[in-house]
Design a protein around this motif. Structure first.
Motif, PDB file in Angstrom:
ATOM      1  N   ILE B  60       0.826  -1.196   0.000  1.00  0.00           N
ATOM      2  CA  ILE B  60       0.000   0.000   0.000  1.00  0.00           C
ATOM      3  C   ILE B  60       0.864   1.251   0.000  1.00  0.00           C
ATOM      4  O   ILE B  60       2.067   1.187   0.302  1.00  0.00           O
ATOM      5  N   ASN B  61       0.255   2.363  -0.342  1.00  0.00           N
ATOM      6  CA  ASN B  61       0.905   3.674  -0.293  1.00  0.00           C
ATOM      7  C   ASN B  61       2.150   3.778  -1.171  1.00  0.00           C
ATOM      8  O   ASN B  61       3.041   4.592  -0.891  1.00  0.00           O
ATOM      9  N   GLY B  62       2.240   2.968  -2.214  1.00  0.00           N
ATOM     10  CA  GLY B  62       3.345   3.057  -3.152  1.00  0.00           C
ATOM     11  C   GLY B  62       4.625   2.350  -2.734  1.00  0.00           C
ATOM     12  O   GLY B  62       5.654   2.452  -3.409  1.00  0.00           O
ATOM     13  N   PHE B  63       4.596   1.622  -1.624  1.00  0.00           N
ATOM     14  CA  PHE B  63       5.776   0.896  -1.166  1.00  0.00           C
ATOM     15  C   PHE B  63       5.894  -0.452  -1.864  1.00  0.00           C
ATOM     16  O   PHE B  63       4.900  -1.056  -2.248  1.00  0.00           O
ATOM     17  N   GLU B  64       7.124  -0.906  -2.008  1.00  0.00           N
ATOM     18  CA  GLU B  64       7.386  -2.247  -2.494  1.00  0.00           C
ATOM     19  C   GLU B  64       8.649  -2.786  -1.834  1.00  0.00           C
ATOM     20  O   GLU B  64       9.450  -2.034  -1.268  1.00  0.00           O
ATOM     21  N   ALA B  65       8.815  -4.099  -1.894  1.00  0.00           N
ATOM     22  CA  ALA B  65       9.989  -4.738  -1.298  1.00  0.00           C
ATOM     23  C   ALA B  65      10.378  -5.925  -2.162  1.00  0.00           C
ATOM     24  O   ALA B  65       9.534  -6.553  -2.797  1.00  0.00           O
ATOM     25  N   GLU B  66      11.665  -6.219  -2.153  1.00  0.00           N
ATOM     26  CA  GLU B  66      12.165  -7.342  -2.942  1.00  0.00           C
ATOM     27  C   GLU B  66      12.832  -8.357  -2.029  1.00  0.00           C
ATOM     28  O   GLU B  66      13.727  -8.017  -1.242  1.00  0.00           O
ATOM     29  N   PHE B  67      12.373  -9.605  -2.135  1.00  0.00           N
ATOM     30  CA  PHE B  67      12.965 -10.696  -1.386  1.00  0.00           C
ATOM     31  C   PHE B  67      14.176 -11.222  -2.153  1.00  0.00           C
ATOM     32  O   PHE B  67      14.055 -11.623  -3.310  1.00  0.00           O
ATOM     33  N   LYS B  68      15.348 -11.188  -1.500  1.00  0.00           N
ATOM     34  CA  LYS B  68      16.563 -11.713  -2.109  1.00  0.00           C
ATOM     35  C   LYS B  68      17.119 -12.789  -1.187  1.00  0.00           C
ATOM     36  O   LYS B  68      17.776 -12.484  -0.179  1.00  0.00           O
ATOM     37  N   LYS B  69      16.873 -14.036  -1.572  1.00  0.00           N
ATOM     38  CA  LYS B  69      17.278 -15.151  -0.723  1.00  0.00           C
ATOM     39  C   LYS B  69      18.792 -15.203  -0.557  1.00  0.00           C
ATOM     40  O   LYS B  69      19.297 -15.459   0.545  1.00  0.00           O
ATOM     41  N   SER B  70      19.526 -14.950  -1.630  1.00  0.00           N
ATOM     42  CA  SER B  70      20.988 -15.063  -1.580  1.00  0.00           C
ATOM     43  C   SER B  70      21.599 -14.033  -0.635  1.00  0.00           C
ATOM     44  O   SER B  70      22.677 -14.248  -0.077  1.00  0.00           O
TER      45      SER B  70
END
Lengths: 115, 114
Positions: B60-70
């Motif tokens: 929401i509210n324009g946020f994003e996140a990226e999961f990087k396992k390594s």
């Protein structure tokens, strides 16, 4: 959806007194969690219920703390013989069952101050 | 056991600038990751979550996140900060072997300068 409701919002008491907080979860949520948050830190897990069963308790939950959820709806958290270190925000959250992907919905907390 | 480390207890950006809040996790099993926002004297509001599948998660509210396992990371970003984004942000992890507790980081306070 009226959200998770916690009462009271603020509680000020003298050291050694007993206090009780109440949490009303979202009505269709069968999981209910209690967390404690002190200034400058993230919430710390205390305990959680699925329906009326208390399934896990943290080591943070000393024998002065007791939580109940007698009918699987609202829950109470009681602290007996309060100490200065009990001053914190106590947060309640609820979720649907079905795995850790179910998000927890938080109430606005009860802030406890021990004089 | 799980743990979360949020790098930087305070982040300050100018309005319109990129927001980057860092989160690294430790988990012995595949994690479920969450970002929450907390405004003063309020509870936590869910921004976004990673469970399985796509590693770039929009919230929401324009946020994003990226999961990087390594890299065992789950950093939160927003391209352009708004004054209303000023708040405290918490990263949390839950293991799929324990549907109960979330383990939270210590939070990052975001300040947005006009």
């Amino acid at each position: 959806d009226t959200g998770v409701s916690q009462n009271p919002r603020h509680k000020i008491t003298k050291r050694g007194q007993n206090v009780t907080f109440r949490c009303d979860p979202i009505s269709e949520h069968n999981r209910l969690y209690w967390y404690r948050q002190t200034l400058g830190q993230g919430p710390e897990f205390l305990t959680y219920f699925q329906n009326e069963a208390q399934l896990e308790k943290s080591r943070l939950l000393s024998d002065r703390f007791s939580a109940e959820r007698p009918k699987g709806s609202f829950s109470t958290l009681e602290i007996q013989r309060t100490e200065q270190g009990d001053s914190a925000m106590y947060l309640c959250a609820s979720s649907l069952a079905g795995g850790p992907n179910q998000p927890q919905h938080f109430g606005d907390g009860t802030r406890l101050s021990i004089l | 056991a799980q743990s979360v480390t949020q790098l930087g207890s305070h982040v300050s950006v100018s309005e319109g600038a990129l927001v980057l809040l860092r989160c690294n996790y430790s988990s012995s099993v595949p994690p479920y990751l969450f970002w929450y926002v907390q405004y003063p004297n309020q509870g936590l509001q869910l921004l976004l979550k990673y469970t399985t599948g796509a590693t770039l998660v929009k919230g929401i509210n324009g946020f994003e996140a990226e999961f990087k396992k390594s890299e065992t990371s789950f950093h939160l970003t927003k391209p352009s900060a708004h004054m209303s984004d000023a708040a405290e942000y918490f990263c949390a992890v839950r293991a799929n072997t324990n549907a109960g507790k979330s383990t939270f980081g210590d939070g990052t306070t975001l300040t947005v300068k006009p």
